[in-house]
Write an enzyme that holds these catalytic residues in place. Sequence first.
Site, short mmCIF file in Angstrom:
data_model
loop_
_atom_site.label_atom_id
_atom_site.label_comp_id
_atom_site.label_asym_id
_atom_site.label_seq_id
_atom_site.Cartn_x
_atom_site.Cartn_y
_atom_site.Cartn_z
N ASN A 234 47.38 46.10 41.71
CA ASN A 234 47.74 46.87 41.83
C ASN A 234 48.19 47.29 43.22
O ASN A 234 49.12 48.36 43.81
CB ASN A 234 47.13 48.04 41.32
CG ASN A 234 45.22 47.66 41.14
OD1 ASN A 234 45.17 46.27 41.30
ND2 ASN A 234 44.98 48.69 42.44
N HIS A 329 37.62 50.11 36.86
CA HIS A 329 38.39 50.08 36.39
C HIS A 329 38.26 49.69 34.74
O HIS A 329 38.64 48.67 33.70
CB HIS A 329 38.87 48.50 36.09
CG HIS A 329 39.03 48.36 38.04
ND1 HIS A 329 40.25 49.65 37.93
CD2 HIS A 329 39.14 48.15 39.15
CE1 HIS A 329 40.01 49.51 39.66
NE2 HIS A 329 39.19 48.72 40.44
N HIS A 356 41.02 42.10 39.47
CA HIS A 356 40.66 43.72 39.77
C HIS A 356 39.64 44.53 39.41
O HIS A 356 38.86 44.56 40.26
CB HIS A 356 41.39 44.15 38.01
CG HIS A 356 41.97 45.92 38.43
ND1 HIS A 356 42.64 46.34 39.89
CD2 HIS A 356 42.09 46.67 37.64
CE1 HIS A 356 42.51 47.70 39.30
NE2 HIS A 356 42.72 47.83 37.98
N HIS A 358 35.77 43.47 41.01
CA HIS A 358 35.18 42.51 41.74
C HIS A 358 33.59 42.75 41.19
O HIS A 358 32.73 41.93 42.05
CB HIS A 358 35.47 43.64 43.23
CG HIS A 358 36.41 43.64 43.73
ND1 HIS A 358 36.86 44.98 44.27
CD2 HIS A 358 38.01 43.53 42.85
CE1 HIS A 358 37.87 44.92 44.57
NE2 HIS A 358 38.65 44.54 43.91
FE LIG Z 1 43.16 45.37 41.13
#
Ligand SMILES: [Fe+2]
Length: 458
Positions: A234, A329, A356, A358
Site C-alpha cells: 500500500n 490491518h 503489511h 508489522h
Molecule cells: Fe502495508
Amino acid sequence: MLKLTNGHGSMFPLLLSCLCFLNSFGFVVCGFTSSFIRTQWPAKDIPLDNEVFAVPKGYNAPQQVHITQGDYDGKAVIISWITFEEPGSNKVLYSSVEHQYGHTAEAKVLNYTYFNYKSGYIHHCLVDGLEYNAKYYYKIGLGDITREFWFQTPPKVDPDSSYKFGIIGDLGQTFNSLSTLDHHMKSGGQAVLYVGDLSYADRYQNNDGTRWDSWGRFVERSVAFQAWIWSAGNHEIEYRPDLGEPTPFKAYLHRYATPYMASKSSSPMWYAIRRASAHIIVLSSYSPFVKYTPQWLWLRSELKRVDREETPWLIVIMHSPMYNSNEAHYMEGESMRAVFEKWFVRHRVDLVFAGHVHAYERSYRISNVNYNVTNGDRFPVPDKSAPVYITVGDGGNQEGLAGRFLSTQPEYSAFREASYGHSTLELKNRTHAFYQWNRNDDGVLVPTDSVVFLNQYW
Ligand SMILES: [Fe+2]
C-alpha cells in the site's frame, strides 16, 4: 503436513497463551503467542546524511543498483540503476570472468516527476541468455566513474534443485531495517521474496522522492548482488490527486521492473517466475482481482501452467495477509481470500507469504473455502490441501511494530510474535524444505520459529 523441529527453545516461559485442541484429523494442534518483543531502536528513519545512504563518489556515478529475475526460468536478470546529472551510459558490460567484460547489453532509460520532485535517469537493462548456476560480473558507468558488481544465477529449473530464499517485508529505512538487512545478508539467502512496502517515502511531505532514492542506496548492498523478487504494498500506491498525482504506483513502477511479460501477464504487479525448484506467483493486493478482471484471468491461466513435476514448490507472495490475528490491518486481506483461496487449495499451494502487518505470524494448514453467506459456514478448518500462511511484515519500518494481537489466538494460528525480523526458506529437494523466522534480538539474528515443510504435491 508440517512438523515443528526446533520448538521455540527458551521461548516457552515467555508464552502468553497456549491453545491446544484436537482437530478433525485427530492430532493435537497448539498455537503460541509470544510475549517476547524486541524493538531495539526507535521507529525513526535514519538521517539522510548517514553513511548507509552515501552517494557513490564521482560525476554522475550510477547509484541505487538493483537486480531482479528477468525471465520465466532464471536465465536472465534485469539490472537497474539511476544517474542524476545526465543519462550517461546505458550499457551494461558483463562476463563470467572478472574484469574481462566481453558482453554488452543496452538499457532503456526513463524518468518521472512527482509533484515537485524530479527523478534521476532510471536505467533498466535486460541481460539474458545466461548460464544456470554461474557467477557473472557486471560493470556500469562511464569513463573513470564505473562501478562493478556480481551475481550468481540460480540452478536450473529442476525438482531437486536446492535453493535458499530470504523473505522480507515492510523494510523501510530505520536502524531496525538495517538490522534486518544485515541479518538477511548473513543468513545465506540467495534471493529475496519481497512482500511489499519498500521505502515509506509516502510518509514524507508531498511523498518526498528523495526517500525513494535513499532507500535505493540503502538496499543496494544486497540487491545489487542478488535478485529481489518484488511485490507491491500500500505504501507504493501514492495516489495523491490533491498534488496532481492521480496515477497509482508511479514511483514504484518506474523504479522497479519485473519480468511480467515472460509469464504472459499484462500487469507488472502480477507475474510469475520459476527459480530452482520453486514456482513463485506474485500478486498485488491493491489491483482489481475479482472475477473476469485481467488479473483474475491471468492467475487462473498461470495456475494451470504450474508443473509440479518440474517445480514442486508452489509459493505465492502478496502484501495484505489473508489470515491475520493482529489488530493491525485485521481482515484487510479478506476480499482476496474470498476470491482466490479455493484456487490455492485446489492447486495445493505450499506457502503464502505476506507482509503489511508489522509482526510475525504463521498459520497451520487451514482453509475457509466452505464459507457461505447463506448457510452460515464461516470457520477456518484444518485442511491438508491448504497452504501455510506466513506474515512477515516485520522488516523494521518507521511505523513501528504491530504489538496488539487479538487476545484469543485463533485455532489456525500456530505462532505469532511482535518483533522485527525476516524469514528464510531453504528448499532442500522435491519433498522437504527448512523454514525459519529469524528475530532481530538486540541486533543479533536469533532463529525463533523453525519448521520442516513437506511438499504438498510430492
Ligand atoms: Fe502495508
